[in-house]
Design an enzyme around this catalytic site. Sequence first.
Site, PDB file in Angstrom:
ATOM      1  N   ARG A 170     -69.092 154.155  39.661  1.00 57.41           N
ATOM      2  CA  ARG A 170     -70.247 155.070  39.820  1.00 57.41           C
ATOM      3  C   ARG A 170     -71.398 154.456  40.617  1.00 57.41           C
ATOM      4  O   ARG A 170     -72.556 154.809  40.431  1.00 57.41           O
ATOM      5  CB  ARG A 170     -70.767 155.558  38.450  1.00 57.41           C
ATOM      6  CG  ARG A 170     -69.772 156.290  37.618  1.00 57.41           C
ATOM      7  CD  ARG A 170     -69.214 157.561  38.271  1.00 57.41           C
ATOM      8  NE  ARG A 170     -68.039 157.986  37.564  1.00 57.41           N
ATOM      9  CZ  ARG A 170     -66.792 157.706  37.966  1.00 57.41           C
ATOM     10  NH1 ARG A 170     -66.563 157.063  39.106  1.00 57.41           N
ATOM     11  NH2 ARG A 170     -65.762 158.088  37.253  1.00 57.41           N
TER      12      ARG A 170
HETATM   13  C1  FAD Z   1     -70.205 169.435  34.741  1.00 62.67           C
HETATM   14  C2  FAD Z   1     -70.270 168.103  35.459  1.00 62.67           C
HETATM   15  C3  FAD Z   1     -69.126 167.321  35.562  1.00 62.67           C
HETATM   16  C4  FAD Z   1     -69.157 166.089  36.238  1.00 62.67           C
HETATM   17  N1  FAD Z   1     -68.023 165.344  36.310  1.00 62.67           N
HETATM   18  C5  FAD Z   1     -68.043 164.178  36.985  1.00 62.67           C
HETATM   19  C6  FAD Z   1     -66.855 163.388  37.096  1.00 62.67           C
HETATM   20  O1  FAD Z   1     -65.792 163.730  36.587  1.00 62.67           O
HETATM   21  N2  FAD Z   1     -66.922 162.226  37.797  1.00 62.67           N
HETATM   22  C7  FAD Z   1     -68.079 161.812  38.399  1.00 62.67           C
HETATM   23  O2  FAD Z   1     -68.081 160.770  39.049  1.00 62.67           O
HETATM   24  N3  FAD Z   1     -69.226 162.527  38.291  1.00 62.67           N
HETATM   25  C8  FAD Z   1     -69.241 163.695  37.609  1.00 62.67           C
HETATM   26  N4  FAD Z   1     -70.397 164.427  37.499  1.00 62.67           N
HETATM   27  C9  FAD Z   1     -71.633 163.942  38.116  1.00 62.67           C
HETATM   28  C10 FAD Z   1     -71.884 164.517  39.526  1.00 62.67           C
HETATM   29  O3  FAD Z   1     -71.182 165.714  39.708  1.00 62.67           O
HETATM   30  C11 FAD Z   1     -71.509 163.542  40.640  1.00 62.67           C
HETATM   31  O4  FAD Z   1     -72.301 162.388  40.535  1.00 62.67           O
HETATM   32  C12 FAD Z   1     -71.694 164.180  42.026  1.00 62.67           C
HETATM   33  O5  FAD Z   1     -70.994 163.422  42.959  1.00 62.67           O
HETATM   34  C13 FAD Z   1     -73.142 164.295  42.461  1.00 62.67           C
HETATM   35  O6  FAD Z   1     -73.182 165.036  43.683  1.00 62.67           O
HETATM   36  P1  FAD Z   1     -74.408 165.978  44.057  1.00 62.67           P
HETATM   37  O7  FAD Z   1     -74.229 166.458  45.436  1.00 62.67           O
HETATM   38  O8  FAD Z   1     -74.616 167.021  43.021  1.00 62.67           O
HETATM   39  O9  FAD Z   1     -75.596 164.910  44.055  1.00 62.67           O
HETATM   40  P2  FAD Z   1     -77.060 165.052  43.480  1.00 62.67           P
HETATM   41  O10 FAD Z   1     -77.005 165.203  42.004  1.00 62.67           O
HETATM   42  O11 FAD Z   1     -77.827 166.065  44.230  1.00 62.67           O
HETATM   43  O12 FAD Z   1     -77.611 163.597  43.856  1.00 62.67           O
HETATM   44  C14 FAD Z   1     -76.999 162.427  43.330  1.00 62.67           C
HETATM   45  C15 FAD Z   1     -77.583 161.206  44.079  1.00 62.67           C
HETATM   46  O13 FAD Z   1     -77.183 161.255  45.447  1.00 62.67           O
HETATM   47  C16 FAD Z   1     -78.320 161.227  46.294  1.00 62.67           C
HETATM   48  N5  FAD Z   1     -78.035 162.046  47.478  1.00 62.67           N
HETATM   49  C17 FAD Z   1     -77.633 163.335  47.538  1.00 62.67           C
HETATM   50  N6  FAD Z   1     -77.458 163.710  48.815  1.00 62.67           N
HETATM   51  C18 FAD Z   1     -77.752 162.626  49.583  1.00 62.67           C
HETATM   52  C19 FAD Z   1     -77.758 162.364  50.993  1.00 62.67           C
HETATM   53  N7  FAD Z   1     -77.417 163.300  51.894  1.00 62.67           N
HETATM   54  N8  FAD Z   1     -78.116 161.131  51.404  1.00 62.67           N
HETATM   55  C20 FAD Z   1     -78.455 160.149  50.528  1.00 62.67           C
HETATM   56  N9  FAD Z   1     -78.469 160.342  49.194  1.00 62.67           N
HETATM   57  C21 FAD Z   1     -78.109 161.556  48.732  1.00 62.67           C
HETATM   58  C22 FAD Z   1     -79.457 161.821  45.450  1.00 62.67           C
HETATM   59  O14 FAD Z   1     -80.721 161.416  45.948  1.00 62.67           O
HETATM   60  C23 FAD Z   1     -79.117 161.198  44.112  1.00 62.67           C
HETATM   61  O15 FAD Z   1     -79.531 159.853  44.093  1.00 62.67           O
HETATM   62  C24 FAD Z   1     -70.382 165.642  36.811  1.00 62.67           C
HETATM   63  C25 FAD Z   1     -71.544 166.444  36.699  1.00 62.67           C
HETATM   64  C26 FAD Z   1     -71.486 167.659  36.018  1.00 62.67           C
HETATM   65  C27 FAD Z   1     -72.741 168.482  35.931  1.00 62.67           C
END
Ligand code: FAD
Length: 292
Positions: A170
Site C-alpha cells: 500500500r
Molecule cells: C469499498 C472500498 C474497497 C476498497 N478495496 C481496496 C482493496 O481491495 N485494495 C486496495 O488496495 N485498496 C482498496 N480500497 C482503497 C482505495 O480504493 C484505493 O486506495 C484506490 O486505489 C484509491 O484510488 P482513488 O482514485 O480513489 O484515490 P483517492 O482516494 O482520490 O486518492 C488516494 C491518494 O492518491 C493521491 N492521488 C490521486 N490522484 C492523484 C494524481 N493524479 N497524482 C498524484 N496523486 C494522486 C491522493 O492525493 C491521495 O493521496 C478500497 C476502498 C473502498 C472505499
Amino acid sequence: MAEFSGLEHIVRENEPLAPYGWLRTGGVARYFAEPTTEDELVSLIVLCKAQGISVKLLGGGSNILVASDIVDAMVIHLSSAAFTEIHVDGNCVVAKGGAKLVQLLSTAAREGLSGLESLAGIPGTVAGALKTNAGTHNDDIGQWTRAVKVLTRDGEVAVREGDQLRFAYRESSLNELVILEGVFELKAMDSVEVTKRTQTQWILCKGQQPRGAAGAICMFRDHGGVTAKSLIESAGLKGAAMGAASLNDACPNYLELNEGGSVENAVALLNHVQAEVEAQSGVALVRQVEIW
Ligand SMILES: Cc1cc2nc3c(=O)[nH]c(=O)nc-3n(C[C@H](O)[C@H](O)[C@H](O)COP(=O)(O)OP(=O)(O)OC[C@H]3O[C@@H](n4cnc5c(N)ncnc54)[C@H](O)[C@@H]3O)c2cc1C
C-alpha cells in the site's frame, strides 16, 4: 481571491467535496480545478507555487476522508478527456492518471492482456491506485507497472522507471505532485480468458466488501500478515458505532456513515477502533484512508 489569470474558467472557490468522497460528507476546497489540458495543469501549478497555495490531488476519492471544514489548498481533479485516455501499445496498456481503474482492466481484458485481473473491484483511478499501490493479498498494481509519467512540484514532466520506481504494501515511491500516466506491461492471453478471470475476481472482491460499498471507507492496513479485520474482531469491536457512523457487520474494517451521520462521527469511530485495538492487542493499526 488569489490570482489565476487565464485559468478562471477551470478554477472554482469553496467547492463542496462531499460529492467526490465515498462517505458523501466533508467540507469544501478553498480552490478546486478541473484542468482540460496538460498546459493548463502546469500553469495552474506554477501559479499556485508563486502564491504559496498548497496543491492536493483528488482521484476517485475512495481513500480520502475530508474531515476539515475547509481544505485550505487547490484541489485538482483530473476528470477531463486529456487525463482519462487509455491506449494499447503492444503488450503495454498506457493509461492516464485520471482514468478509472475499471476502465484500465476492461481495456486489458478486451485486448487479451493479462496481469491486472486481481485488481477487479477496487474502486478509484489509475493514479490513486499507483500512489497507494492498490492490490490484494497476492498482487498489486506495482508488479505490472513499467513506467510512470509525473509532474514535479516545479511543473516539470518526468518519467520514473526502473529503480526509480519502488512499490511496497500500500505504498509507492511516487511522491511527485501529479501522477499523469502509467505504463503497464502485461502478458498476452486469450481475451475471453482474461475477461473470465477479471469477472471472477470482481465477484470475489465484491463479496468481501460491504454491500452498497459506495457509502463506506476502508479504515486500516493489515498488520504483518494479520488482517485489520481480524484484529478489529478480536478486540470485540464488531458492530461498534459512534453516532451514525458504524462498522460494517460482515467487513468490520469498513466504516459506514448512515443517514444524518457527520464526518465527526466517522473520525471519532476511526480513532476509537485504533485505540481499542492497540489497548487489546498492542498493535498500532496504520490508517489506510487519508484524512484531509
Ligand atoms: C469499498 C472500498 C474497497 C476498497 N478495496 C481496496 C482493496 O481491495 N485494495 C486496495 O488496495 N485498496 C482498496 N480500497 C482503497 C482505495 O480504493 C484505493 O486506495 C484506490 O486505489 C484509491 O484510488 P482513488 O482514485 O480513489 O484515490 P483517492 O482516494 O482520490 O486518492 C488516494 C491518494 O492518491 C493521491 N492521488 C490521486 N490522484 C492523484 C494524481 N493524479 N497524482 C498524484 N496523486 C494522486 C491522493 O492525493 C491521495 O493521496 C478500497 C476502498 C473502498 C472505499
